[in-house]
Design a protein around this motif. Sequence first.
Motif, PDB file in Angstrom:
ATOM      1  N   ASP A   1     108.006  66.354 -10.905  1.00 44.95           N
ATOM      2  CA  ASP A   1     108.095  66.192 -12.352  1.00 44.95           C
ATOM      3  C   ASP A   1     109.218  65.216 -12.679  1.00 44.95           C
ATOM      4  O   ASP A   1     110.366  65.624 -12.846  1.00 44.95           O
ATOM      5  CB  ASP A   1     108.349  67.538 -13.035  1.00 44.95           C
ATOM      6  CG  ASP A   1     108.469  67.420 -14.548  1.00 44.95           C
ATOM      7  OD1 ASP A   1     108.167  66.324 -15.084  1.00 44.95           O
ATOM      8  OD2 ASP A   1     108.868  68.411 -15.191  1.00 44.95           O
ATOM      9  N   PRO A   2     108.908  63.903 -12.774  1.00 48.19           N
ATOM     10  CA  PRO A   2     109.965  62.924 -13.038  1.00 48.19           C
ATOM     11  C   PRO A   2     110.635  63.082 -14.390  1.00 48.19           C
ATOM     12  O   PRO A   2     111.667  62.463 -14.642  1.00 48.19           O
ATOM     13  CB  PRO A   2     109.235  61.572 -12.936  1.00 48.19           C
ATOM     14  CG  PRO A   2     107.807  61.893 -13.168  1.00 48.19           C
ATOM     15  CD  PRO A   2     107.592  63.271 -12.613  1.00 48.19           C
ATOM     16  N   GLY A   3     110.067  63.936 -15.255  1.00 50.79           N
ATOM     17  CA  GLY A   3     110.726  64.219 -16.523  1.00 50.79           C
ATOM     18  C   GLY A   3     111.871  65.195 -16.380  1.00 50.79           C
ATOM     19  O   GLY A   3     112.719  65.319 -17.268  1.00 50.79           O
TER      20      GLY A   3
ATOM     21  N   ALA B   1     110.508  53.594 -14.377  1.00 54.57           N
ATOM     22  CA  ALA B   1     111.249  52.680 -13.498  1.00 54.57           C
ATOM     23  C   ALA B   1     112.568  52.228 -14.098  1.00 54.57           C
ATOM     24  O   ALA B   1     113.485  51.843 -13.366  1.00 54.57           O
ATOM     25  CB  ALA B   1     110.395  51.452 -13.167  1.00 54.57           C
ATOM     26  N   GLN B   2     112.689  52.257 -15.426  1.00 51.64           N
ATOM     27  CA  GLN B   2     113.913  51.803 -16.080  1.00 51.64           C
ATOM     28  C   GLN B   2     114.872  52.940 -16.405  1.00 51.64           C
ATOM     29  O   GLN B   2     115.908  52.696 -17.026  1.00 51.64           O
ATOM     30  CB  GLN B   2     113.564  51.023 -17.349  1.00 51.64           C
ATOM     31  CG  GLN B   2     112.750  49.766 -17.080  1.00 51.64           C
ATOM     32  CD  GLN B   2     112.537  48.926 -18.307  1.00 51.64           C
ATOM     33  OE1 GLN B   2     113.493  48.438 -18.910  1.00 51.64           O
ATOM     34  NE2 GLN B   2     111.289  48.753 -18.705  1.00 51.64           N
ATOM     35  N   SER B   3     114.534  54.149 -15.995  1.00 53.69           N
ATOM     36  CA  SER B   3     115.395  55.279 -16.378  1.00 53.69           C
ATOM     37  C   SER B   3     115.809  56.183 -15.230  1.00 53.69           C
ATOM     38  O   SER B   3     116.766  56.946 -15.378  1.00 53.69           O
ATOM     39  CB  SER B   3     114.706  56.116 -17.460  1.00 53.69           C
ATOM     40  OG  SER B   3     113.429  56.571 -17.017  1.00 53.69           O
ATOM     41  N   ILE B   4     115.128  56.128 -14.080  1.00 56.43           N
ATOM     42  CA  ILE B   4     115.499  57.005 -12.967  1.00 56.43           C
ATOM     43  C   ILE B   4     115.712  56.188 -11.695  1.00 56.43           C
ATOM     44  O   ILE B   4     115.212  55.074 -11.552  1.00 56.43           O
ATOM     45  CB  ILE B   4     114.446  58.106 -12.712  1.00 56.43           C
ATOM     46  CG1 ILE B   4     113.092  57.482 -12.345  1.00 56.43           C
ATOM     47  CG2 ILE B   4     114.331  59.011 -13.914  1.00 56.43           C
ATOM     48  CD1 ILE B   4     112.025  58.512 -11.987  1.00 56.43           C
ATOM     49  N   SER B   5     116.450  56.779 -10.765  1.00 58.67           N
ATOM     50  CA  SER B   5     116.762  56.100  -9.508  1.00 58.67           C
ATOM     51  C   SER B   5     115.501  55.800  -8.713  1.00 58.67           C
ATOM     52  O   SER B   5     114.526  56.564  -8.713  1.00 58.67           O
ATOM     53  CB  SER B   5     117.696  56.984  -8.675  1.00 58.67           C
ATOM     54  OG  SER B   5     117.818  56.494  -7.356  1.00 58.67           O
ATOM     55  N   ALA B   6     115.547  54.685  -7.989  1.00 62.65           N
ATOM     56  CA  ALA B   6     114.441  54.295  -7.122  1.00 62.65           C
ATOM     57  C   ALA B   6     114.236  55.269  -5.966  1.00 62.65           C
ATOM     58  O   ALA B   6     113.213  55.188  -5.273  1.00 62.65           O
ATOM     59  CB  ALA B   6     114.687  52.898  -6.569  1.00 62.65           C
ATOM     60  N   LEU B   7     115.163  56.195  -5.765  1.00 59.94           N
ATOM     61  CA  LEU B   7     114.954  57.212  -4.734  1.00 59.94           C
ATOM     62  C   LEU B   7     113.680  58.003  -5.007  1.00 59.94           C
ATOM     63  O   LEU B   7     112.985  58.419  -4.073  1.00 59.94           O
ATOM     64  CB  LEU B   7     116.150  58.162  -4.664  1.00 59.94           C
ATOM     65  CG  LEU B   7     117.430  57.627  -4.019  1.00 59.94           C
ATOM     66  CD1 LEU B   7     118.534  58.670  -4.103  1.00 59.94           C
ATOM     67  CD2 LEU B   7     117.194  57.201  -2.571  1.00 59.94           C
ATOM     68  N   TRP B   8     113.372  58.226  -6.282  1.00 57.82           N
ATOM     69  CA  TRP B   8     112.147  58.957  -6.623  1.00 57.82           C
ATOM     70  C   TRP B   8     110.916  58.182  -6.168  1.00 57.82           C
ATOM     71  O   TRP B   8     109.991  58.748  -5.586  1.00 57.82           O
ATOM     72  CB  TRP B   8     112.072  59.220  -8.136  1.00 57.82           C
ATOM     73  CG  TRP B   8     110.799  59.906  -8.545  1.00 57.82           C
ATOM     74  CD1 TRP B   8     110.501  61.230  -8.405  1.00 57.82           C
ATOM     75  CD2 TRP B   8     109.647  59.293  -9.139  1.00 57.82           C
ATOM     76  NE1 TRP B   8     109.227  61.488  -8.879  1.00 57.82           N
ATOM     77  CE2 TRP B   8     108.687  60.311  -9.333  1.00 57.82           C
ATOM     78  CE3 TRP B   8     109.334  57.989  -9.525  1.00 57.82           C
ATOM     79  CZ2 TRP B   8     107.432  60.070  -9.900  1.00 57.82           C
ATOM     80  CZ3 TRP B   8     108.090  57.729 -10.088  1.00 57.82           C
ATOM     81  CH2 TRP B   8     107.159  58.760 -10.276  1.00 57.82           C
ATOM     82  N   ALA B   9     110.875  56.881  -6.435  1.00 56.72           N
ATOM     83  CA  ALA B   9     109.741  56.065  -6.012  1.00 56.72           C
ATOM     84  C   ALA B   9     109.605  56.075  -4.488  1.00 56.72           C
ATOM     85  O   ALA B   9     108.498  56.155  -3.953  1.00 56.72           O
ATOM     86  CB  ALA B   9     109.907  54.642  -6.522  1.00 56.72           C
TER      87      ALA B   9
ATOM     88  N   ARG C   1     103.559  50.541 -16.068  1.00 57.69           N
ATOM     89  CA  ARG C   1     102.364  51.308 -15.717  1.00 57.69           C
ATOM     90  C   ARG C   1     102.733  52.772 -15.554  1.00 57.69           C
ATOM     91  O   ARG C   1     103.857  53.112 -15.152  1.00 57.69           O
ATOM     92  CB  ARG C   1     101.751  50.792 -14.412  1.00 57.69           C
ATOM     93  CG  ARG C   1     101.245  49.379 -14.480  1.00 57.69           C
ATOM     94  CD  ARG C   1     100.215  49.114 -13.392  1.00 57.69           C
ATOM     95  NE  ARG C   1     100.771  49.284 -12.064  1.00 57.69           N
ATOM     96  CZ  ARG C   1     101.229  48.277 -11.318  1.00 57.69           C
ATOM     97  NH1 ARG C   1     101.229  47.050 -11.798  1.00 57.69           N
ATOM     98  NH2 ARG C   1     101.696  48.500 -10.110  1.00 57.69           N
ATOM     99  N   SER C   2     101.794  53.650 -15.836  1.00 56.82           N
ATOM    100  CA  SER C   2     102.004  55.076 -15.620  1.00 56.82           C
ATOM    101  C   SER C   2     101.782  55.405 -14.147  1.00 56.82           C
ATOM    102  O   SER C   2     101.120  54.665 -13.424  1.00 56.82           O
ATOM    103  CB  SER C   2     101.048  55.891 -16.499  1.00 56.82           C
ATOM    104  OG  SER C   2      99.706  55.579 -16.179  1.00 56.82           O
ATOM    105  N   GLY C   3     102.350  56.515 -13.736  1.00 58.75           N
ATOM    106  CA  GLY C   3     102.211  56.929 -12.347  1.00 58.75           C
ATOM    107  C   GLY C   3     103.212  56.238 -11.449  1.00 58.75           C
ATOM    108  O   GLY C   3     103.782  55.210 -11.808  1.00 58.75           O
ATOM    109  N   PRO C   4     103.419  56.798 -10.245  1.00 61.46           N
ATOM    110  CA  PRO C   4     104.373  56.195  -9.317  1.00 61.46           C
ATOM    111  C   PRO C   4     103.843  54.877  -8.773  1.00 61.46           C
ATOM    112  O   PRO C   4     102.630  54.694  -8.656  1.00 61.46           O
ATOM    113  CB  PRO C   4     104.486  57.262  -8.213  1.00 61.46           C
ATOM    114  CG  PRO C   4     103.219  58.053  -8.289  1.00 61.46           C
ATOM    115  CD  PRO C   4     102.820  58.032  -9.737  1.00 61.46           C
TER     116      PRO C   4
END
Length: 265
Positions: free
Chosen positions: A77-79, A234-242, A226-229
Amino acid sequence: MTRTSASCAPVSTADSSAPDTDTAPPGAVCSIHQPNFFPRLSTLAKLFASDVWIVLDDVQDARRDYQHRARLACLADPGDRRWLSVATHLPQGRSTLIRDAWLADPERSGRRVQQLTHQLYGRSANWPAVKAVVDRALEEFNSTKRTAAVAEASTLALLAAVGWSGTVVRSSALTARTGRSTRLADLTAAAHCRTYLCGRGGMRYVEHRAFSDVDLAVVPFLPPERSGPPWEHAQSISALWALAAVGARGVRQELQDAASRARGA
């Protein structure tokens, strides 16, 4: 200053000689960006699309920026997000430059980094790739007193994970005039680059004439929306999530596509 690549440890400016930028390819593209701690994917994508990253280390440290903290998102849940902060001391108060900020409690900060990243991403099939990035940043906690060095190491570890082959120089080792746009143009030229890759924020204030006057180009970089990983948030959370969500190969392919679009503009 000795040239730095994404596959090797950052070199301390204090222990370095003049910057080796003669290896920048003809028509090289640069990005100029402050060192961020586990940067957002939008930032990582801009650096990936560049031949040279000029680390902006001689401007004031900003408490509410990303030099000493990253916003991590839960894998499923990236939120659901958590701030991961590195305790930092500013010896000159608000006027402290990024390069002069110190780690206030490196041992405790390192434990927090290790625990929270494992808690959020340890169950991912891509955890080995995430762990390798985290471990590289943790090594820096044990070898430096500077927050900027930790932040830079975390960014270079992410870039190495996705196969970036560019080089790094630091603004503190280059000569540039004052004035926001003039300085950016001077840094671009000093790094032997011909094009400045400019993010969304920079496009709002950069004066193109400062570049055209010295025969340099400014190219906008806008990451995919774009939605989804991996581009969601992409502009609000660390790239570690991706990295945890789609793995190093998946992120690399996406970054290559984004770079091709930007540099072909």
